[in-house]
Design an enzyme around this catalytic site. Structure first.
Site, PDB file in Angstrom:
ATOM      1  N   HIS A 124     118.119 -97.642 -35.434  1.00  0.00           N
ATOM      2  CA  HIS A 124     117.944 -97.873 -36.875  1.00  0.00           C
ATOM      3  C   HIS A 124     117.667 -99.343 -37.195  1.00  0.00           C
ATOM      4  CE1 HIS A 124     120.446 -93.983 -37.725  1.00  0.00           C
ATOM      5  NE2 HIS A 124     119.281 -93.742 -37.167  1.00  0.00           N
ATOM      6  N   LEU A 370     125.399 -90.025 -32.727  1.00  0.00           N
ATOM      7  CA  LEU A 370     123.929 -90.078 -32.735  1.00  0.00           C
ATOM      8  C   LEU A 370     123.443 -91.502 -32.476  1.00  0.00           C
ATOM      9  CD1 LEU A 370     123.255 -87.712 -35.792  1.00  0.00           C
ATOM     10  CD2 LEU A 370     123.152 -87.147 -33.367  1.00  0.00           C
ATOM     11  N   PHE A 371     124.354 -92.420 -32.215  1.00  0.00           N
ATOM     12  CA  PHE A 371     124.059 -93.755 -31.693  1.00  0.00           C
ATOM     13  C   PHE A 371     123.096 -94.579 -32.551  1.00  0.00           C
ATOM     14  CE2 PHE A 371     124.304 -90.746 -27.962  1.00  0.00           C
ATOM     15  CZ  PHE A 371     125.685 -90.842 -27.856  1.00  0.00           C
ATOM     16  N   CYS A 372     123.168 -94.419 -33.858  1.00  0.00           N
ATOM     17  CA  CYS A 372     122.282 -95.169 -34.767  1.00  0.00           C
ATOM     18  C   CYS A 372     120.816 -94.989 -34.383  1.00  0.00           C
ATOM     19  CB  CYS A 372     122.630 -96.662 -34.798  1.00  0.00           C
ATOM     20  SG  CYS A 372     124.278 -96.981 -35.401  1.00  0.00           S
ATOM     21  N   ALA A 373     120.509 -93.830 -33.849  1.00  0.00           N
ATOM     22  CA  ALA A 373     119.116 -93.490 -33.531  1.00  0.00           C
ATOM     23  C   ALA A 373     118.972 -92.007 -33.836  1.00  0.00           C
ATOM     24  CB  ALA A 373     118.804 -93.803 -32.075  1.00  0.00           C
TER      25      ALA A 373
END
Ligand SMILES: Cc1ncc(COP(=O)(O)O)c(C=O)c1O
Length: 455
Positions: A124, A370-373
């Site tokens: 992100h 979701l790992f900022c992705a």
């Protein structure tokens, strides 16, 4: 508390002797396997910072001896980072707070009307700043090979209208750890007159990076992911757009002169160079810590670091391959080159539940979610991930029996001993085979162990 632990890792990091409690009440040495979020501090960085702190003084502001010393240290740190990154003559190093800050700075500095290109697979921090800054963005679909990535960019740029263009691309994915074809994408972008910013947040801690060789226009990375967690990051590269832009922050240090005009207004002449975007008192400890980490990594040698890391990756992949319930997430295929970052899902398990059990029952720290992705993880999970009924933790499926969309990420680096990878593999095997030994409950969206009763 001091515990003797045999560390067979190329670089010593802090935290190896930290004992963490298990649900059983026993204690175990913490296995930090979440380097991709924040890596532990290098012992060397800590020692350098500790040696400097008594001499700490204001930067660019004081006439006193310690102010001068601190100013010299800050500027020397800039030169060390420039050397570490293999910058070109005339490139600048701007100290920021981290990669997110660096990319937001650049987003506000590109010429008006710049069209930005980014793969939807970006973190992100490299996906979102552009539209947020009011720029038009072309989001490119997740490619399934390097060649597809280059072809997609080529086609998109060929159709782009005249005007300034910028590609933002990650060097190594924070989800899959896979390397991106940065040099090829950059050559393609440049052929179409587009500039390139490389998000090296996950690349710089693992690989030698040369801005001159890759030919990217800018690079961004974070101190806390490169063993220097003191609140600083870097944006480095071409000076022209940065010097022509409005300063990132308005304030002291960015100004050459400020004068009250006769009409009551205030006229400001801004600096060019890094100072233009570094208003306020600089984070000299953060900058010095990054420089210290750059020196430590360079002295250890990336060839040696990579050889060892690749051995750990091979060990991890081989171990996981023996557990049929585990599915490793990948964009470019099982054999794609990667750094020490790997995400996976486990058949029948909610990832938050699995990660909580790794912590509570084995003292292992990984990340789930979701790992900022989000777009990338959703794409990878929609492939053929097992349908998992959520039993604990977020995100809950909205319908009973629906797939739980989150994954588990294990990540490591120059401070990771073999034992951490081995303990992790044992834990995964045991959890998959025997299930968790404890009950877990959802607390505010997180899955936490319930130590009130045994499962
Ligand atoms: C690839 C990538 N880019 C950017 C960022 C943002 O870094 P920071 O949180 O240090 O600003 C991260 C953080 O995880 C990342 O993995």
């Amino acid at each position: 508390m001091s515990v003797a632990i045999e560390i067979c890792a190329p670089l010593a990091v802090l935290g190896h002797d930290v004992q963490v409690p298990l649900a059983s009440g026993a204690k175990v040495g913490y296995a930090a396997l979440d380097y991709a979020a924040s890596s532990p501090a290098l012992q060397r960085v800590w020692d350098d910072v500790a040696a400097y702190v008594p001499y700490y003084g204001s930067v660019h502001r004081g006439a006193g001896y310690l102010s001068q010393l601190s100013t010299d240290l800050f500027e020397q740190s800039r030169r060390t980072v420039a050397e570490f990154l293999g910058l070109r003559e005339g490139d600048q190093v701007v100290f920021t707070r981290a990669t997110t800050d660096s990319l937001n700075l650049l987003a506000g500095a590109v010429p008006a009307g710049t069209r930005v290109f980014a793969f939807e697979t970006e973190h992100h921090a490299s996906l979102l700043p552009w539209a947020h800054a009011g720029l038009s963005v072309t989001y490119l679909r997740a490619p399934r090979s390097h060649a597809e990535a280059v072809a997609a960019l080529d086609a998109a740029l060929a159709e782009a209208p005249e005007g300034p263009k910028l590609l933002c691309v990650t060097g190594a994915s924070n989800v899959t750890g896979e390397l991106w074809p940065v040099a090829e994408l950059t050559a393609t972008a440049h052929r179409h007159g587009a500039r390139v910013v490389l998000d090296a947040a996950q690349l710089a801690p693992h690989h030698r990076v040369s801005v001159a060789e890759l030919d990217v226009d800018w690079i961004a990375f974070s101190g806390h992911k490169i063993y220097a967690p003191f609140g600083a990051g870097v944006l480095a590269g071409r000076a022209d757009w940065l010097d022509a832009a409005e300063p990132y922050l308005a304030g002291g240090g960015a100004t050459r002169t400020v004068a009250r005009e006769t009409d009551g207004s205030v006229a400001v002449a801004w600096h060019t160079g890094p100072a233009r975007h570094e208003a306020g008192s600089p984070n000299v400890i953060g900058a010095y810590a990054i420089a210290s980490a750059c020196r430590a990594l360079s002295e250890a040698g990336f060839d040696a670091l990579e050889t060892r890391e690749q051995a750990l990756i091979a060990r991890l992949k081989a171990g996981l391959a023996e557990i049929p319930q585990v599915k490793v997430l990948s964009l470019f295929g099982a054999d794609a080159a990667r750094v020490g970052v790997l995400s996976f899902v486990v058949q029948g398990w909610n990832s938050s539940h699995f990660s909580a059990a790794l912590s509570a029952e084995y003292g292992i720290g990984v990340r789930d979610g979701l790992f900022c992705a989000h777009p990338l993880v959703r794409t990878l999970l929609s492939d053929d991930a097992p349908a998992v009924v959520s039993t604990c933790g977020a995100p809950e499926p909205s319908l009973p029996g629906e797939r739980s969309l989150n994954a588990i990420r294990v990540s490591f680096g120059a401070g990771t001993p073999d034992e951490h990878i081995d303990r992790f593999l044992t834990a995964v095997r045991e959890l998959v085979t025997d299930g968790a030994a404890w009950n877990y409950r959802n607390e505010g969206g997180r899955c936490v162990v319930d130590t009130r009763r045994e499962g």
